[in-house]
Design a protein around this motif. Structure first.
Motif, PDB file in Angstrom:
ATOM      1  N   SER A 326       0.829  -1.213   0.000  1.00  0.00           N
ATOM      2  CA  SER A 326       0.000   0.000   0.000  1.00  0.00           C
ATOM      3  C   SER A 326       0.863   1.262   0.000  1.00  0.00           C
ATOM      4  N   TRP A 335      -9.372   1.127   2.059  1.00  0.00           N
ATOM      5  CA  TRP A 335      -9.141  -0.225   1.539  1.00  0.00           C
ATOM      6  C   TRP A 335     -10.294  -1.110   2.009  1.00  0.00           C
ATOM      7  N   ASP A 337     -11.714  -4.637   2.051  1.00  0.00           N
ATOM      8  CA  ASP A 337     -11.296  -6.029   1.892  1.00  0.00           C
ATOM      9  C   ASP A 337     -12.547  -6.904   1.845  1.00  0.00           C
ATOM     10  N   GLY A 345      -5.749  -6.907   7.207  1.00  0.00           N
ATOM     11  CA  GLY A 345      -6.178  -5.703   7.913  1.00  0.00           C
ATOM     12  C   GLY A 345      -5.131  -5.210   8.892  1.00  0.00           C
ATOM     13  N   LEU A 348      -2.366  -3.440   6.929  1.00  0.00           N
ATOM     14  CA  LEU A 348      -2.743  -2.156   6.350  1.00  0.00           C
ATOM     15  C   LEU A 348      -2.919  -1.079   7.410  1.00  0.00           C
ATOM     16  N   THR A 349      -3.447  -1.455   8.566  1.00  0.00           N
ATOM     17  CA  THR A 349      -3.672  -0.455   9.604  1.00  0.00           C
ATOM     18  C   THR A 349      -2.384   0.013  10.273  1.00  0.00           C
ATOM     19  N   TYR A 356      -9.111   0.830   6.892  1.00  0.00           N
ATOM     20  CA  TYR A 356      -9.386  -0.549   6.471  1.00  0.00           C
ATOM     21  C   TYR A 356     -10.827  -0.893   6.805  1.00  0.00           C
TER      22      TYR A 356
END
Length: 406
Positions: A326, A335, A337, A345, A348-349, A356
């Motif tokens: 990302s 994002w 999912d 998750g 990404l967080t 997310y």
């Protein structure tokens, strides 16, 4: 009406917390559990092998086993071992009173070990029965809320699933495809598809109890349109990026067309079909927006993908890939999912500037209704007395349909 039973983990609670949250098209039953590895709300369960070995260790450590070993005298072998005298070379005999003491000490230790093991077995049997009764009570509570288990599908948080069901086989993880996604040139509709939990061999005591008391089938329709539609209001940025090739693509484009300023679509090269080409052509003719389609070659193409966008964008992710970079996305991107992969998750967080969204996150944070009861069709409500209706089938206070939720 479909019923989703979402099992999530919540610490510092002493009993299961069950919440029924009505939506327009389905009922969500959120069940919070305080579980861990072989633990159920503070109850520690052990297998027979673990109980036996632990009992032996505890008795051996605390029984004073060394007391039966008599100290050695100078020039002689240890008193607890019949040996040879170093000076005369004659075989030494242990005195009778010492042999008797050793036998009595051995019998005492064996008796203590048996008593300790019996106590542990009795304690574990009582604890196991207590956990079994609590699980059965929980199942009865869920059944009272849902009314019919045939329409129920359960969803587990990863930490809860590992404790109650077990981890999925690595082969299943690698080969799984979200229900409703396309693979190759064929379309896997996945409508109404259900899958039973695939676990590794060797279920634990807690998993055996859960299997005995709960027979619910797992939810697998994440990529179906009815569930994708629940998350689309979270796609706030108007620059869209689609990853993968969902079966609901026509409905998805039609639903989001009015607020799309741009569309980029990343797709495995082997999944590009004439049907998709016609879909993009029709979309351009009807909406005047040309989609930038990028075909990805090779095996596991999304693992090497690095989507980039100069402005905040909405990522609609229909892939099963855990590691998608990302780094090329600006702050404020969203994002979504669709496969609800918790590991993705967490990755990404870590950035902190990308939001997310997934179905699991949506269900976990969905607030409980303040008014009891949920709206149902009039003909269904009139067939049973009010007192016999499940909670989710009772009408709201004002008798009007509930407009919240999906």
């Amino acid at each position: 009406m479909d019923t989703i039973i979402f099992f999530c983990r919540k610490r510092d609670i002493e009993e299961p917390l069950t919440e029924a949250i009505g939506q327009k098209t389905y009922l969500l039953i959120r069940v919070s559990l305080n579980v861990g590895r072989e633990q159920w709300f503070g109850w520690k369960l052990e297998s027979e092998e673990a109980k036996g070995s632990r009992g032996m260790e505890s008795v051996a450590k605390g029984s004073g086993a060394d007391s039966i070993c008599f100290p050695a005298q100078p020039g002689r072998a240890p008193a607890d071992e019949p040996g040879v005298e170093p000076e005369s070379g004659r075989k030494r005999r242990i005195p009778f009173w010492r042999r008797l003491g050793m036998r009595l000490g051995k019998r005492k230790i064996e008796k203590q070990i048996r008593l300790e093991q019996e106590h542990r077995r009795a304690s574990q049997r009582a604890m196991t029965e207590q956990v079994r009764q609590e699980m059965r009570s929980l199942s009865a509570d869920i059944l009272a809320l849902s009314g019919d288990m045939s329409s129920c599908r359960c969803v587990y948080e990863d930490s809860v699933r590992d404790c109650l069901v077990g981890r999925k086989d690595s082969a299943d993880k690698d080969s799984s495809v979200p229900s409703g996604s396309r693979q190759g040139s064929g379309i896997v509709s996945g409508a109404g598809s259900r899958q039973k939990a695939g676990t590794v061999k060797g279920d634990s005591v807690l998993q055996e109890l859960w299997k005995e008391c709960w027979q619910g089938e797992e939810f697998a329709d994440y990529a179906q349109w009815e569930w994708v539609r629940c998350l689309l209001p979270q796609a706030v940025p108007f620059h869209f990026v689609i990853l993968g090739n969902p079966s609901c693509a026509p409905l998805l484009l039609e639903h989001c067309a009015r607020r799309m300023k741009s569309l980029r679509w990343f797709l495995p090269e082997e999944e590009y079909t004439e049907e998709l080409e016609e879909l993009l052509e029709d979309f351009y003719e009807e909406n005047g927006l040309a989609a930038a389609l990028q075909l990805l070659p090779g095996k596991c193409p999304f693992s090497r993908l690095r989507p980039e966008c100069p402005e905040p964008c909405s990522i609609l992710d229909f892939t099963e890939e855990y590691r998608i970079s990302s780094s090329g996305l600006p702050e404020g991107s969203v994002w979504i999912d669709m496969a609800s992969r918790e590991e993705k998750g967490r990755r990404l967080t870590l950035r902190g500037d990308i939001r997310y969204v997934s179905l699991k996150e949506y269900w976990k944070k969905l607030p409980k209704r303040t008014k009891p009861g949920f709206c149902i069709p009039r003909d269904t409500a009139s067939t049973l007395p009010e007192g016999q209706l499940p909670l989710y089938m009772r009408l709201t206070d004002n008798g009007k349909p509930d407009e919240s939720g999906c």
